[in-house]
Design a protein around this motif. Structure first.
Motif, mmCIF file in Angstrom:
data_model
loop_
_atom_site.group_PDB
_atom_site.id
_atom_site.type_symbol
_atom_site.label_atom_id
_atom_site.label_comp_id
_atom_site.label_asym_id
_atom_site.label_seq_id
_atom_site.Cartn_x
_atom_site.Cartn_y
_atom_site.Cartn_z
ATOM 1 N N GLY A 184 53.099 40.906 44.516
ATOM 2 C CA GLY A 184 51.919 40.059 44.390
ATOM 3 C C GLY A 184 51.171 40.036 45.704
ATOM 4 O O GLY A 184 51.617 40.607 46.711
ATOM 5 N N ALA A 185 50.007 39.387 45.700
ATOM 6 C CA ALA A 185 49.162 39.385 46.889
ATOM 7 C C ALA A 185 48.443 38.053 47.017
ATOM 8 O O ALA A 185 48.171 37.365 46.027
ATOM 9 C CB ALA A 185 48.149 40.529 46.830
ATOM 10 N N LEU A 186 48.165 37.696 48.259
ATOM 11 C CA LEU A 186 47.288 36.579 48.589
ATOM 12 C C LEU A 186 45.928 37.165 48.920
ATOM 13 O O LEU A 186 45.811 38.014 49.808
ATOM 14 C CB LEU A 186 47.850 35.786 49.772
ATOM 15 C CG LEU A 186 46.966 34.674 50.348
ATOM 16 C CD1 LEU A 186 46.757 33.562 49.325
ATOM 17 C CD2 LEU A 186 47.596 34.100 51.620
ATOM 18 N N GLY A 231 35.722 32.836 51.383
ATOM 19 C CA GLY A 231 36.398 31.632 51.849
ATOM 20 C C GLY A 231 37.303 30.974 50.835
ATOM 21 O O GLY A 231 37.889 29.930 51.130
ATOM 22 N N ARG A 232 37.458 31.558 49.639
ATOM 23 C CA ARG A 232 38.348 31.009 48.618
ATOM 24 C C ARG A 232 39.588 31.888 48.505
ATOM 25 O O ARG A 232 39.480 33.112 48.473
ATOM 26 C CB ARG A 232 37.632 30.924 47.267
ATOM 27 C CG ARG A 232 36.452 29.959 47.263
ATOM 28 C CD ARG A 232 35.848 29.850 45.873
ATOM 29 N NE ARG A 232 34.746 28.883 45.854
ATOM 30 C CZ ARG A 232 34.059 28.560 44.761
ATOM 31 N NH1 ARG A 232 34.369 29.138 43.605
ATOM 32 N NH2 ARG A 232 33.087 27.675 44.835
ATOM 33 N N TYR A 233 40.752 31.221 48.430
ATOM 34 C CA TYR A 233 42.028 31.927 48.414
ATOM 35 C C TYR A 233 42.714 31.765 47.066
ATOM 36 O O TYR A 233 42.575 30.738 46.397
ATOM 37 C CB TYR A 233 42.937 31.407 49.528
ATOM 38 C CG TYR A 233 42.466 31.771 50.910
ATOM 39 C CD1 TYR A 233 43.002 32.872 51.584
ATOM 40 C CD2 TYR A 233 41.475 31.030 51.555
ATOM 41 C CE1 TYR A 233 42.566 33.213 52.855
ATOM 42 C CE2 TYR A 233 41.035 31.371 52.824
ATOM 43 C CZ TYR A 233 41.585 32.460 53.459
ATOM 44 O OH TYR A 233 41.157 32.802 54.711
ATOM 45 N N SER A 234 43.475 32.806 46.688
ATOM 46 C CA SER A 234 44.219 32.764 45.433
ATOM 47 C C SER A 234 45.391 33.728 45.512
ATOM 48 O O SER A 234 45.388 34.682 46.300
ATOM 49 C CB SER A 234 43.316 33.126 44.248
ATOM 50 O OG SER A 234 42.827 34.449 44.390
ATOM 51 N N LEU A 235 46.402 33.471 44.675
ATOM 52 C CA LEU A 235 47.565 34.348 44.530
ATOM 53 C C LEU A 235 47.463 35.086 43.203
ATOM 54 O O LEU A 235 47.039 34.514 42.193
ATOM 55 C CB LEU A 235 48.862 33.536 44.560
ATOM 56 C CG LEU A 235 49.195 32.803 45.862
ATOM 57 C CD1 LEU A 235 50.326 31.819 45.623
ATOM 58 C CD2 LEU A 235 49.576 33.784 46.964
ATOM 59 N N SER A 273 52.243 40.389 39.431
ATOM 60 C CA SER A 273 52.862 41.052 38.279
ATOM 61 C C SER A 273 51.843 41.759 37.401
ATOM 62 O O SER A 273 50.634 41.629 37.566
ATOM 63 C CB SER A 273 53.687 40.059 37.449
ATOM 64 O OG SER A 273 52.843 39.286 36.622
ATOM 65 N N ASN A 274 52.351 42.557 36.441
ATOM 66 C CA ASN A 274 51.472 43.285 35.536
ATOM 67 C C ASN A 274 50.844 42.374 34.490
ATOM 68 O O ASN A 274 50.037 42.826 33.678
ATOM 69 C CB ASN A 274 52.248 44.405 34.841
ATOM 70 C CG ASN A 274 53.404 43.862 34.015
ATOM 71 O OD1 ASN A 274 53.788 42.707 34.158
ATOM 72 N ND2 ASN A 274 53.966 44.692 33.168
ATOM 73 N N LEU A 275 51.213 41.095 34.482
ATOM 74 C CA LEU A 275 50.566 40.138 33.584
ATOM 75 C C LEU A 275 49.260 39.627 34.168
ATOM 76 O O LEU A 275 48.559 38.853 33.540
ATOM 77 C CB LEU A 275 51.507 38.953 33.305
ATOM 78 C CG LEU A 275 52.852 39.307 32.674
ATOM 79 C CD1 LEU A 275 53.696 38.057 32.506
ATOM 80 C CD2 LEU A 275 52.654 39.973 31.339
ATOM 81 N N MET A 276 48.947 40.028 35.382
ATOM 82 C CA MET A 276 47.714 39.641 36.075
ATOM 83 C C MET A 276 47.578 38.128 36.169
ATOM 84 O O MET A 276 46.535 37.545 35.895
ATOM 85 C CB MET A 276 46.492 40.261 35.393
ATOM 86 C CG MET A 276 46.560 41.774 35.300
ATOM 87 S SD MET A 276 45.029 42.516 34.763
ATOM 88 C CE MET A 276 44.338 43.011 36.322
ATOM 89 N N ILE A 277 48.687 37.472 36.550
ATOM 90 C CA ILE A 277 48.673 36.026 36.728
ATOM 91 C C ILE A 277 47.916 35.685 38.012
ATOM 92 O O ILE A 277 48.102 36.319 39.042
ATOM 93 C CB ILE A 277 50.101 35.467 36.806
ATOM 94 C CG1 ILE A 277 50.932 35.987 35.640
ATOM 95 C CG2 ILE A 277 50.089 33.952 36.813
ATOM 96 C CD1 ILE A 277 50.420 35.595 34.285
ATOM 97 N N GLU A 278 47.090 34.669 37.963
ATOM 98 C CA GLU A 278 46.330 34.239 39.126
ATOM 99 C C GLU A 278 46.485 32.742 39.310
ATOM 100 O O GLU A 278 46.484 31.985 38.344
ATOM 101 C CB GLU A 278 44.845 34.588 38.968
ATOM 102 C CG GLU A 278 44.005 34.163 40.171
ATOM 103 C CD GLU A 278 42.534 34.012 39.813
ATOM 104 O OE1 GLU A 278 42.237 33.946 38.601
ATOM 105 O OE2 GLU A 278 41.714 33.923 40.725
#
Length: 246
Positions: free
Chosen positions: A60-62, A67-71, A74-79
């Motif tokens: 996964g990635a941050l 200026g907005r952050y998100s995680l 996985s291949n389910l493309m969870i955000e």
């Protein structure tokens, strides 16, 4: 059957558009569980500022965009958006009982250095914001079934313990450091005893092999095995997802 160059270019553009649409797409769930499709521009136009590995081996990635952050993982493309921060970085990660625990250091309007804990497991995630402590890093102790964070705050310790998907909060008094004082009476007494002792005759010593001293031990915080009864509630940030079926 031959494929013309025009058709080949058109098919390539369609494939690129499909990939672009998948990478920039997500699904948001409302309070009633209804699925709302949404775009994820951070995966296409944003900057990747951190990576992590989940307990199942996926990555996964941050990300950051304007200026907005998100995680995202996985291949389910969870955000999962990290809300209310102007800066965020992954400090460390832990795998405990199939959960991936991410310790984030963030900057908010009220504090330039706070910490958050994100629990990721498959398609689910939770986040805890430790807003009661500012500009103080935690002492961390991890075991096979729990993660403990101790923040020193004034004359007490704010202790947060993650265990089995919950975070428990406890306040502990800060133990004062013990200091040893030598009085003048002790020094005078010891000097008199030294003068009263007879002079020992010199003894012939045989040379011995010098032994190198062991390196100093690194002090580790003790892990409290008791479970507090005060549950620390997670934040109510909603996550998004898009499942890809092969």
């Amino acid at each position: 059957m031959s494929i013309s160059r025009h058709n080949l270019i058109l098919r390539s553009l369609l494939v690129l558009a499909f990939i672009f649409g998948l990478s920039g797409c997500s699904v948001r769930y409302d309070k009633n569980g209804k699925i709302l499709f949404n775009t994820d521009l951070a995966s296409v136009l944003g900057n990747e500022v951190g990576q992590f590995t989940l307990a199942d081996g996926s990555t996964g990635a941050l990300r950051e965009l304007n200026g907005r952050y998100s995680l995202k993982w996985s291949n389910l493309m969870i955000e999962r958006p990290i809300e209310g921060v102007s800066w965020a970085r992954i400090i460390s990660q832990y795998h405990i009982e199939g959960h991936t625990l991410l310790l984030l250091k963030v900057a908010t309007r009220s504090c330039p250095a706070q910490y958050r804990l994100v629990d990721v497991q498959n398609t689910r995630s939770q986040e805890w914001a430790f807003t009661g402590v500012c500009d103080t890093g935690p002492e961390i102790a991890a075991s096979a079934d729990k993660l403990q964070l101790n923040f020193t705050h004034g004359n007490r310790i704010e202790q947060y313990t993650w265990q089995h998907g919950e975070v428990y909060h406890r306040r502990l008094p800060l133990e004062p450091q013990k200091t040893v004082k030598r009085t003048r009476t002790d020094s005078v007494t010891s000097s008199r005893k030294a003068k009263a002792q007879p002079v020992a005759k010199p003894v012939k010593q045989t040379p011995t092999k010098t032994v190198e001293p062991l390196p100093p031990k690194v002090a580790q915080p003790e892990l409290d095995n008791s479970v507090p009864n005060e549950i620390y509630a997670p934040t109510e940030t909603r996550q998004t997802s898009l499942e890809l079926k092969s």
